[in-house]
Design a protein around this motif. Sequence first.
Motif, PDB file in Angstrom:
ATOM      1  N   TYR A 183      -4.084  -5.447   6.781  1.00  0.00           N
ATOM      2  CA  TYR A 183      -3.450  -4.170   6.628  1.00  0.00           C
ATOM      3  C   TYR A 183      -3.608  -3.524   5.207  1.00  0.00           C
ATOM      4  O   TYR A 183      -4.068  -2.453   4.689  1.00  0.00           O
ATOM      5  CB  TYR A 183      -1.764  -3.718   7.013  1.00  0.00           C
ATOM      6  CG  TYR A 183      -1.156  -2.423   6.859  1.00  0.00           C
ATOM      7  CD1 TYR A 183      -1.876  -1.382   7.601  1.00  0.00           C
ATOM      8  CD2 TYR A 183      -0.404  -2.147   5.935  1.00  0.00           C
ATOM      9  CE1 TYR A 183      -1.409   0.043   7.425  1.00  0.00           C
ATOM     10  CE2 TYR A 183       0.066  -1.081   5.809  1.00  0.00           C
ATOM     11  CZ  TYR A 183      -0.261   0.062   6.525  1.00  0.00           C
ATOM     12  OH  TYR A 183       0.308   1.252   6.147  1.00  0.00           O
ATOM     13  N   ILE A 184      -2.913  -4.417   4.206  1.00  0.00           N
ATOM     14  CA  ILE A 184      -2.909  -3.784   2.855  1.00  0.00           C
ATOM     15  C   ILE A 184      -4.210  -3.681   1.911  1.00  0.00           C
ATOM     16  O   ILE A 184      -4.397  -2.762   1.260  1.00  0.00           O
ATOM     17  CB  ILE A 184      -2.075  -4.694   1.967  1.00  0.00           C
ATOM     18  CG1 ILE A 184      -0.582  -4.348   2.468  1.00  0.00           C
ATOM     19  CG2 ILE A 184      -2.008  -4.467   0.530  1.00  0.00           C
ATOM     20  CD1 ILE A 184       0.315  -5.432   1.909  1.00  0.00           C
ATOM     21  N   VAL A 185      -5.155  -4.652   2.327  1.00  0.00           N
ATOM     22  CA  VAL A 185      -6.390  -4.679   1.730  1.00  0.00           C
ATOM     23  C   VAL A 185      -7.541  -4.027   2.383  1.00  0.00           C
ATOM     24  O   VAL A 185      -8.475  -3.393   1.924  1.00  0.00           O
ATOM     25  CB  VAL A 185      -6.956  -6.017   1.206  1.00  0.00           C
ATOM     26  CG1 VAL A 185      -5.870  -6.756   0.641  1.00  0.00           C
ATOM     27  CG2 VAL A 185      -7.483  -6.854   2.448  1.00  0.00           C
ATOM     28  N   LYS A 186      -7.417  -3.506   3.727  1.00  0.00           N
ATOM     29  CA  LYS A 186      -8.546  -3.050   4.691  1.00  0.00           C
ATOM     30  C   LYS A 186      -8.247  -1.764   5.504  1.00  0.00           C
ATOM     31  O   LYS A 186      -8.981  -1.125   5.376  1.00  0.00           O
ATOM     32  CB  LYS A 186      -9.187  -4.112   5.507  1.00  0.00           C
ATOM     33  CG  LYS A 186      -9.638  -5.263   4.712  1.00  0.00           C
ATOM     34  CD  LYS A 186     -10.289  -6.325   5.946  1.00  0.00           C
ATOM     35  CE  LYS A 186     -10.881  -7.475   4.853  1.00  0.00           C
ATOM     36  NZ  LYS A 186     -11.377  -8.594   5.951  1.00  0.00           N
ATOM     37  N   ASP A 187      -6.839  -1.566   5.576  1.00  0.00           N
ATOM     38  CA  ASP A 187      -6.773  -0.516   6.801  1.00  0.00           C
ATOM     39  C   ASP A 187      -6.970   0.824   6.069  1.00  0.00           C
ATOM     40  O   ASP A 187      -6.485   1.091   4.882  1.00  0.00           O
ATOM     41  CB  ASP A 187      -5.159  -0.468   7.153  1.00  0.00           C
ATOM     42  CG  ASP A 187      -4.950   0.115   8.314  1.00  0.00           C
ATOM     43  OD1 ASP A 187      -5.454   1.541   8.392  1.00  0.00           O
ATOM     44  OD2 ASP A 187      -4.806  -0.286   9.545  1.00  0.00           O
ATOM     45  N   SER A 188      -7.724   1.563   6.620  1.00  0.00           N
ATOM     46  CA  SER A 188      -8.135   3.053   6.140  1.00  0.00           C
ATOM     47  C   SER A 188      -7.091   3.968   6.018  1.00  0.00           C
ATOM     48  O   SER A 188      -7.107   4.768   5.061  1.00  0.00           O
ATOM     49  CB  SER A 188      -9.133   3.797   7.126  1.00  0.00           C
ATOM     50  OG  SER A 188      -8.707   3.991   8.370  1.00  0.00           O
ATOM     51  N   GLU A 189      -5.865   3.703   6.578  1.00  0.00           N
ATOM     52  CA  GLU A 189      -4.532   4.315   6.431  1.00  0.00           C
ATOM     53  C   GLU A 189      -4.249   4.570   5.164  1.00  0.00           C
ATOM     54  O   GLU A 189      -3.352   5.592   4.428  1.00  0.00           O
ATOM     55  CB  GLU A 189      -3.565   3.941   7.547  1.00  0.00           C
ATOM     56  CG  GLU A 189      -2.271   4.771   7.247  1.00  0.00           C
ATOM     57  CD  GLU A 189      -1.373   4.352   8.227  1.00  0.00           C
ATOM     58  OE1 GLU A 189      -1.255   4.817   9.310  1.00  0.00           O
ATOM     59  OE2 GLU A 189      -0.493   3.338   7.852  1.00  0.00           O
ATOM     60  N   LEU A 190      -4.396   3.348   4.334  1.00  0.00           N
ATOM     61  CA  LEU A 190      -4.283   3.123   3.049  1.00  0.00           C
ATOM     62  C   LEU A 190      -4.939   3.551   1.806  1.00  0.00           C
ATOM     63  O   LEU A 190      -4.917   3.165   0.629  1.00  0.00           O
ATOM     64  CB  LEU A 190      -3.506   1.846   2.806  1.00  0.00           C
ATOM     65  CG  LEU A 190      -2.284   1.169   3.544  1.00  0.00           C
ATOM     66  CD1 LEU A 190      -1.913  -0.140   3.465  1.00  0.00           C
ATOM     67  CD2 LEU A 190      -1.407   2.198   3.463  1.00  0.00           C
ATOM     68  N   ASN A 191      -6.277   3.957   2.319  1.00  0.00           N
ATOM     69  CA  ASN A 191      -7.478   4.288   1.327  1.00  0.00           C
ATOM     70  C   ASN A 191      -6.737   4.899   0.329  1.00  0.00           C
ATOM     71  O   ASN A 191      -7.070   4.725  -0.989  1.00  0.00           O
ATOM     72  CB  ASN A 191      -8.470   5.044   1.949  1.00  0.00           C
ATOM     73  CG  ASN A 191      -9.457   4.103   2.922  1.00  0.00           C
ATOM     74  OD1 ASN A 191      -9.308   2.948   2.711  1.00  0.00           O
ATOM     75  ND2 ASN A 191     -10.000   4.486   3.638  1.00  0.00           N
ATOM     76  N   ASN A 192      -6.189   5.983   0.304  1.00  0.00           N
ATOM     77  CA  ASN A 192      -5.967   6.941  -0.603  1.00  0.00           C
ATOM     78  C   ASN A 192      -4.753   6.320  -1.601  1.00  0.00           C
ATOM     79  O   ASN A 192      -4.702   6.313  -2.929  1.00  0.00           O
ATOM     80  CB  ASN A 192      -4.970   8.261  -0.188  1.00  0.00           C
ATOM     81  CG  ASN A 192      -4.658   9.285  -1.362  1.00  0.00           C
ATOM     82  OD1 ASN A 192      -5.448   9.796  -2.114  1.00  0.00           O
ATOM     83  ND2 ASN A 192      -3.385   9.490  -1.422  1.00  0.00           N
ATOM     84  N   TYR A 193      -3.919   5.534  -1.111  1.00  0.00           N
ATOM     85  CA  TYR A 193      -2.809   4.876  -1.816  1.00  0.00           C
ATOM     86  C   TYR A 193      -3.454   3.705  -2.594  1.00  0.00           C
ATOM     87  O   TYR A 193      -2.844   3.419  -3.833  1.00  0.00           O
ATOM     88  CB  TYR A 193      -1.771   4.288  -1.093  1.00  0.00           C
ATOM     89  CG  TYR A 193      -0.509   3.706  -1.851  1.00  0.00           C
ATOM     90  CD1 TYR A 193       0.144   4.436  -2.897  1.00  0.00           C
ATOM     91  CD2 TYR A 193      -0.123   2.480  -1.353  1.00  0.00           C
ATOM     92  CE1 TYR A 193       1.224   3.795  -3.304  1.00  0.00           C
ATOM     93  CE2 TYR A 193       1.065   1.816  -1.946  1.00  0.00           C
ATOM     94  CZ  TYR A 193       1.568   2.439  -3.091  1.00  0.00           C
ATOM     95  OH  TYR A 193       2.693   1.894  -3.940  1.00  0.00           O
ATOM     96  N   ARG A 194      -4.449   2.891  -2.103  1.00  0.00           N
ATOM     97  CA  ARG A 194      -5.208   1.951  -2.802  1.00  0.00           C
ATOM     98  C   ARG A 194      -5.707   2.640  -4.068  1.00  0.00           C
ATOM     99  O   ARG A 194      -5.677   1.880  -5.102  1.00  0.00           O
ATOM    100  CB  ARG A 194      -5.878   1.279  -1.827  1.00  0.00           C
ATOM    101  CG  ARG A 194      -5.485   0.130  -1.055  1.00  0.00           C
ATOM    102  CD  ARG A 194      -6.407  -0.686  -0.479  1.00  0.00           C
ATOM    103  NE  ARG A 194      -7.255   0.020   0.448  1.00  0.00           N
ATOM    104  CZ  ARG A 194      -6.840   0.014   1.834  1.00  0.00           C
ATOM    105  NH1 ARG A 194      -5.930  -0.545   2.247  1.00  0.00           N
ATOM    106  NH2 ARG A 194      -7.686   0.564   2.470  1.00  0.00           N
ATOM    107  N   LYS A 195      -6.229   3.920  -3.965  1.00  0.00           N
ATOM    108  CA  LYS A 195      -7.010   4.299  -5.089  1.00  0.00           C
ATOM    109  C   LYS A 195      -6.209   5.096  -6.039  1.00  0.00           C
ATOM    110  O   LYS A 195      -6.250   5.115  -7.335  1.00  0.00           O
ATOM    111  CB  LYS A 195      -7.992   5.219  -4.588  1.00  0.00           C
ATOM    112  CG  LYS A 195      -9.129   4.722  -3.795  1.00  0.00           C
ATOM    113  CD  LYS A 195     -10.090   5.929  -3.366  1.00  0.00           C
ATOM    114  CE  LYS A 195     -11.281   5.379  -2.494  1.00  0.00           C
ATOM    115  NZ  LYS A 195     -11.886   6.783  -1.916  1.00  0.00           N
ATOM    116  N   ASN A 196      -4.927   5.108  -5.571  1.00  0.00           N
ATOM    117  CA  ASN A 196      -3.852   6.180  -6.259  1.00  0.00           C
ATOM    118  C   ASN A 196      -2.421   5.684  -6.312  1.00  0.00           C
ATOM    119  O   ASN A 196      -1.632   6.452  -5.513  1.00  0.00           O
ATOM    120  CB  ASN A 196      -3.849   7.641  -6.073  1.00  0.00           C
ATOM    121  CG  ASN A 196      -5.276   8.102  -6.005  1.00  0.00           C
ATOM    122  OD1 ASN A 196      -5.960   8.396  -7.287  1.00  0.00           O
ATOM    123  ND2 ASN A 196      -5.881   8.314  -5.065  1.00  0.00           N
TER     124      ASN A 196
END
Length: 347
Positions: A120-133
């Motif tokens: 979830y943390i490294v791949k889920d698209s739901e977190l795309n924005n948070y991973r970047k920002n």
Amino acid sequence: MDLKELTPKLENHLSLRWDSPVSIQEIHHLSGGACQDNFSIKMKLDENGMSSERNIVLRTDKGASLLSSLSKRDEFKVAELAFRAGVKTPEPILLEENDSILGSPFYLMEKISGRATGRYIVKDSELNNYRKNGMVSDLAKNLALLHTVSQESVNDSLLKEKLKITTTSSYALQCIKDLEKTLDELPEPHPAIEMSLNWLAKNKPEVDAIVLVHGDFRTGNFMITKDGLQGILDYEFAHWGDRHEDIAWLCMRDWRFGKLNKEVGGFGDRPDFYKAYEDVSKIKVDFKKVTYWEIMGNIRWAIGSAQQAERHLSGKDKGIELAAIGRRTAEMEWEAMRLIEEMENAV
């Protein structure tokens, strides 16, 4: 642990501890790994004629814990230190040291939202924005806050004894000796680990300060939602040590969950994490020290994996999870030696 038996025991015990009627409305088992049991509990508390609902997590040991892990009492006390230091972590609520209630000591903490699974943390698209920002900077900030806790700030004598007061000059060598002792207790030889420990002894760095180290700061031990970091979990391996240990552990290859190009937990880049950490701590991150402790971390995890396998093979704690973890030992040995080769070639 039978939930039908657990519910009345907890209701009776908590009613006595809080001197108010407690009724458990929902309880279910959460994943807790090979060593821990966690239960999500929704309860109703009647206090001073007023009813309120509380959502909590009960945390206790499952079977035999690893030898290096803290007792539930000490883990609870460390969580209190982290919470008071401003670390985003579930609030510790109640400690029960009497093992006659559930069969082992336990503690209660605030239940927080989010998910901690690596995928979830490294791949889920739901977190795309948070991973970047935000994900990298939030975790770096909270780690820096944890590292503000010093040996001098702890008043609990039992916790001080368990965490082992140490000095900057002796710390790295102490770690190596502890690992050598544990390695000697394993029934089979591990020449790659012995070679790596020899290299670590010859190349030990200076430690800038002894701070409270989480000890297992990695993807899988913090709760995340699309709205951000909800809390850092699992202080069972906390100890006094070098701040670079925690940074290195998060960067270890095994915690990237397939995203090998994202060296910080499978979701971030080292320069970004280092800068965010430095902005809060005002301490410069030493790249070479991170690599040194990354090698040490791989050796520690290699030995830990072999210990888990031995629990299964000896018949002490049979379990497919323990057996599977044991197969990871060779991966950690290879990674440690790869990093040593990189360090030698960079000189």
